[in-house]
Scaffold this motif. Structure first.
Motif, short mmCIF file in Angstrom:
data_model
loop_
_atom_site.label_atom_id
_atom_site.label_comp_id
_atom_site.label_asym_id
_atom_site.label_seq_id
_atom_site.Cartn_x
_atom_site.Cartn_y
_atom_site.Cartn_z
N ALA A 109 13.15 -7.22 -2.63
CA ALA A 109 13.31 -8.13 -3.76
C ALA A 109 13.35 -9.61 -3.38
N THR A 110 13.61 -9.94 -2.12
CA THR A 110 13.66 -11.35 -1.72
C THR A 110 12.72 -11.67 -0.56
N HIS A 111 11.80 -10.75 -0.26
CA HIS A 111 10.84 -10.99 0.82
C HIS A 111 9.44 -10.51 0.41
N LEU A 112 8.48 -11.42 0.52
CA LEU A 112 7.09 -11.10 0.25
C LEU A 112 6.28 -11.39 1.51
N LYS A 113 5.20 -10.66 1.68
CA LYS A 113 4.25 -10.93 2.76
C LYS A 113 2.93 -11.25 2.07
N MET A 114 2.27 -12.32 2.50
CA MET A 114 1.11 -12.81 1.74
C MET A 114 -0.03 -13.19 2.67
N ARG A 115 -1.23 -12.89 2.20
CA ARG A 115 -2.45 -13.45 2.78
C ARG A 115 -3.16 -14.17 1.66
N VAL A 116 -3.79 -15.27 1.99
CA VAL A 116 -4.40 -16.10 0.95
C VAL A 116 -5.85 -16.40 1.28
N TRP A 117 -6.68 -16.35 0.24
CA TRP A 117 -8.07 -16.76 0.32
C TRP A 117 -8.18 -18.04 -0.51
N GLU A 118 -8.37 -19.18 0.16
CA GLU A 118 -8.44 -20.46 -0.55
C GLU A 118 -9.88 -20.80 -0.89
N ARG A 119 -10.07 -21.26 -2.11
CA ARG A 119 -11.41 -21.62 -2.56
C ARG A 119 -11.94 -22.74 -1.67
N GLY A 120 -13.15 -22.54 -1.18
CA GLY A 120 -13.80 -23.54 -0.34
C GLY A 120 -13.40 -23.50 1.12
N SER A 121 -12.38 -22.71 1.48
CA SER A 121 -11.90 -22.69 2.86
C SER A 121 -11.88 -21.30 3.49
N GLY A 122 -11.77 -20.25 2.67
CA GLY A 122 -11.64 -18.90 3.21
C GLY A 122 -10.18 -18.57 3.47
N GLU A 123 -9.94 -17.62 4.37
CA GLU A 123 -8.56 -17.24 4.66
C GLU A 123 -7.88 -18.37 5.44
N THR A 124 -6.68 -18.71 5.02
CA THR A 124 -5.92 -19.76 5.69
C THR A 124 -4.58 -19.19 6.16
N MET A 125 -3.96 -19.88 7.10
CA MET A 125 -2.71 -19.41 7.71
C MET A 125 -1.51 -19.56 6.78
N ALA A 126 -1.60 -20.49 5.83
CA ALA A 126 -0.50 -20.72 4.90
C ALA A 126 -1.03 -21.48 3.69
N CYS A 127 -0.29 -21.40 2.61
CA CYS A 127 -0.65 -22.14 1.40
C CYS A 127 0.63 -22.31 0.59
N GLY A 128 1.13 -23.53 0.53
CA GLY A 128 2.37 -23.80 -0.18
C GLY A 128 2.28 -23.51 -1.66
N THR A 129 1.21 -24.00 -2.30
CA THR A 129 1.09 -23.73 -3.73
C THR A 129 0.86 -22.24 -3.98
#
Length: 184
Positions: A109-129
């Protein structure tokens, strides 16, 4: 100290929380299609909506936190072939200005694991927004409690996000990435 920074998404207040630890007041968010923008998905809030991507139906929550995000919960983020599915989300016809996509695994309930695909960049190591969008989506879908700090684990480290009636706050490490000199 508190810093006030004018961004394309409005004025943001940033406060020091400890050694190299800073918190940004991210402000409000929107799940309305017009604010992303998103088309062909109705006019109401885009929370827990079906989205067909390359023949598979995904449950998504779409959120603008100054830029557009599409969040989907998965069982195991590590097993995703992000380089195959990421571009299909980014360039989906429902998102005329493309979209960032967060693939989120609920650890508890208080921990998420995330991978992000950013538009124009591909997979990134982190994304604050993206971390903020992931937490808002998890709260809106009843997976995380509102008002508690949620840890979002990304490849680049841990981000802390609090979503409550005051808005969304992002806390993380600030480290020197590079220095440079410009001339006119």
């Amino acid at each position: 100290p508190v810093l006030t920074i004018d961004t394309n998404s409005g004025v943001k207040r940033i406060s020091r929380q400890g050694a190299q630890l800073w918190q940004v007041e991210m402000g409000a968010y929107s799940t309305l299609p017009a604010d992303l923008p998103a088309i062909h998905m109705g006019e109401g809030p885009l929370v827990d909506q079906p989205l067909t991507v390359e023949g598979k139906v995904w449950k998504v929550t779409c959120i603008s936190v100054g830029n557009p995000h599409c969040v989907t919960v998965v069982e195991d983020v590590d097993s995703l072939k992000l380089e195959a599915i990421g571009p299909a989300f980014e360039h989906h016809a429902n998102f005329p200005e493309r979209i960032n996509t967060e693939f989120v695994q609920v650890v508890d309930a208080t921990h998420l694991k995330m991978r992000v695909w950013e538009r124009g960049s591909g997979e990134t190591m982190a994304c604050g927004t993206g971390a903020c969008a992931a937490v808002v989506a998890a709260v809106e879908n009843g997976l995380c409690p509102k008002g508690e700090t949620i840890t979002v684990k990304v490849t680049g480290g841990d981000l802390l996000v609090t979503y409550d009636d005051e808005g969304v706050r992002l806390t993380g490490n600030a480290e020197l990435a590079f220095t440079g000199v410009t001339t006119y």
